[in-house]
Design a protein around this motif. Structure first.
Motif, mmCIF file in Angstrom:
data_model
loop_
_atom_site.group_PDB
_atom_site.id
_atom_site.type_symbol
_atom_site.label_atom_id
_atom_site.label_comp_id
_atom_site.label_asym_id
_atom_site.label_seq_id
_atom_site.Cartn_x
_atom_site.Cartn_y
_atom_site.Cartn_z
ATOM 1 N N GLY A 148 34.073 14.726 24.647
ATOM 2 C CA GLY A 148 33.062 15.709 25.018
ATOM 3 C C GLY A 148 32.701 16.603 26.479
ATOM 4 O O GLY A 148 33.828 17.443 26.593
ATOM 5 N N ARG A 149 31.206 17.222 26.614
ATOM 6 C CA ARG A 149 31.589 18.376 27.312
ATOM 7 C C ARG A 149 31.101 17.248 28.765
ATOM 8 O O ARG A 149 30.141 16.813 28.170
ATOM 9 N N PHE A 162 22.084 22.031 22.857
ATOM 10 C CA PHE A 162 22.347 20.949 22.687
ATOM 11 C C PHE A 162 21.567 20.118 21.414
ATOM 12 O O PHE A 162 21.883 18.784 21.070
ATOM 13 N N GLN A 165 23.085 17.146 18.861
ATOM 14 C CA GLN A 165 23.896 16.524 19.073
ATOM 15 C C GLN A 165 23.448 15.071 19.835
ATOM 16 O O GLN A 165 22.178 14.875 19.679
ATOM 17 N N ARG A 166 24.213 13.911 20.406
ATOM 18 C CA ARG A 166 23.719 12.998 21.114
ATOM 19 C C ARG A 166 24.202 13.336 22.744
ATOM 20 O O ARG A 166 25.645 13.387 22.725
ATOM 21 N N HIS A 258 35.357 9.001 23.532
ATOM 22 C CA HIS A 258 33.714 9.769 22.507
ATOM 23 C C HIS A 258 32.436 9.605 22.741
ATOM 24 O O HIS A 258 31.227 9.098 22.079
ATOM 25 N N GLY A 259 32.449 8.673 24.158
ATOM 26 C CA GLY A 259 30.754 8.352 24.632
ATOM 27 C C GLY A 259 31.374 7.592 25.924
ATOM 28 O O GLY A 259 31.734 7.546 26.880
ATOM 29 N N SER A 269 27.894 6.190 21.222
ATOM 30 C CA SER A 269 29.129 7.564 21.179
ATOM 31 C C SER A 269 28.256 8.749 21.719
ATOM 32 O O SER A 269 27.227 8.895 21.757
ATOM 33 N N CYS A 270 28.752 9.750 22.063
ATOM 34 C CA CYS A 270 27.770 10.869 23.135
ATOM 35 C C CYS A 270 28.877 12.201 22.977
ATOM 36 O O CYS A 270 30.269 12.469 23.080
ATOM 37 N N ASP A 271 27.679 13.422 22.126
ATOM 38 C CA ASP A 271 28.887 14.671 22.424
ATOM 39 C C ASP A 271 28.760 15.242 23.775
ATOM 40 O O ASP A 271 29.500 16.253 24.351
ATOM 41 N N ALA A 272 28.112 15.123 24.681
ATOM 42 C CA ALA A 272 27.826 15.375 25.939
ATOM 43 C C ALA A 272 27.391 14.832 26.642
ATOM 44 O O ALA A 272 26.190 13.873 26.851
#
Length: 348
Positions: A148-149, A162, A165-166, A258-259, A269-272
């Protein structure tokens, strides 16, 4: 040919301008070398919603208080930038920009300040480069594997990036709390800290901090600002508390692809990930003078270097004076620094 002067100030942010004010008043020959293209210091790079913790009159540089911002009790970062630019012009401070200093080295009885624009020979040097250019991110396992970012406070501008997003926000200070407060309005946000966050009382803002710092600087009774807590309960942070999102989890043990993975083995899980994990002093230019300077390890007496008596450091944090990284604190430490330099020059 190198230029010569009494004092070279490296950095034209709030600490550098405060030093310039007192150097000008003392009648010393000085120059301020600033790497930025415009006046305003780090304030011109903060995120869009950033505000001072106190009304304008509680955040002055020496000589001229910050004017109030119409319609705003707590001034925006843009208003502070306007104030710093006007301050520089008001006192006709001797600023040269953009001039990035590469190194400061001994040169006989003087210090040679070498830059892309030439060399200055100074009797004394004041380093006031701040910390903004040296963001710190802890060496957490799995950082390189995370797909992720990842960004630091210096990269953050708006919560809209964001939306939906998570997001995991890491850090236990004001930046983390304020960014969490606004990101949580548009995203699924998780707050993570190394230790339980310390919130200041709701009625404590910059006005109270101003008074506490003033008493501490004067040697008065009672603790310093840090004794009150780490996070000022500005309106957006109080709102986050009311919404039930101002709860921090202990630090995760690693990042995964992924997290994050928690200490109990569970994964989220998270995106950023937003690292609000602070800064280190920007002191690489002092490496020829101070072996530990590249890593921010500098021993000082007040603001003067113990290892190099012709070098002073302003505005890097409490180790260079109480609240020295604030507008009002920068003025106090600059006054004492220039007074010491002026005395030494008179007696030499």
């Amino acid at each position: 040919m190198p230029e010569s002067c009494d004092v070279v100030v490296i950095g034209g942010g709030q600490a550098g301008l405060a030093a310039g004010y007192y150097l000008r008043r003392a009648g010393l020959n000085y120059v301020i070398l600033d790497a930025a293209y415009q006046a305003g210091g780090a304030w011109q790079h903060y995120w869009h919603s950033m505000r001072l913790f106190s009304p304008a009159e509680y955040s002055p540089l020496p000589g001229w208080g910050m004017p109030r911002q119409e319609g705003e009790e707590f001034p925006t970062a843009g208003h502070v930038v306007d104030y710093l630019r006007a301050y520089e012009k008001r006192y006709d401070l001797a600023v040269r920009r953009p001039v990035r200093v590469h190194q400061v080295r001994p040169a006989g009885e003087r210090l040679a300040v070498e830059s892309e624009a030439g060399t200055w020979l100074a009797r004394y040097v004041i380093s006031a480069t701040g910390t903004w250019e040296c963001p710190y991110v802890p060496d957490v396992p799995g950082r390189e594997a995370f797909a992720g970012r990842q960004l630091h406070t210096v990269d953050y501008t708006s919560p809209q990036d964001f939306r939906g997003q998570r997001v995991v926000v890491v850090g236990g200070g004001n930046s983390a709390a304020q960014i969490l407060a606004e990101v949580s309005r548009v995203a699924e946000a998780t707050w993570v800290t190394m230790r339980p966050p310390r919130f200041m009382p709701d009625d404590v803002d910059g006005r109270v901090l101003f008074g506490v710092a003033t008493r501490a600087a004067g040697g008065g009774a009672g603790g310093g600002v840090s004794d009150l807590g780490d996070i000022v309960m500005v309106p957006t942070v109080r709102d986050a508390r009311e919404r039930g999102v101002l709860h921090a989890r202990p630090m995760f043990v690693r990042l995964t692809a992924h997290g994050v993975r928690w200490a109990d083995g569970a994964e989220q899980s998270c995106d950023a990930v937003i690292w609000c994990t602070g800064f280190r002093p920007n002191l690489t230019h002092l490496a020829p003078l101070l072996p530990g300077g590249r890593h921010g390890e500098v021993e000082t007496e007040g603001t003067r270097s113990v290892d190099e008596s012709r070098l002073y450091l302003l505005g890097y944090g409490d180790w260079t004076g109480p609240a020295s990284a604030t507008l009002v604190g920068a003025g106090r430490t600059a006054k004492a620094t220039v007074a010491d330099i002026a005395t030494r020059i008179r007696e030499s």
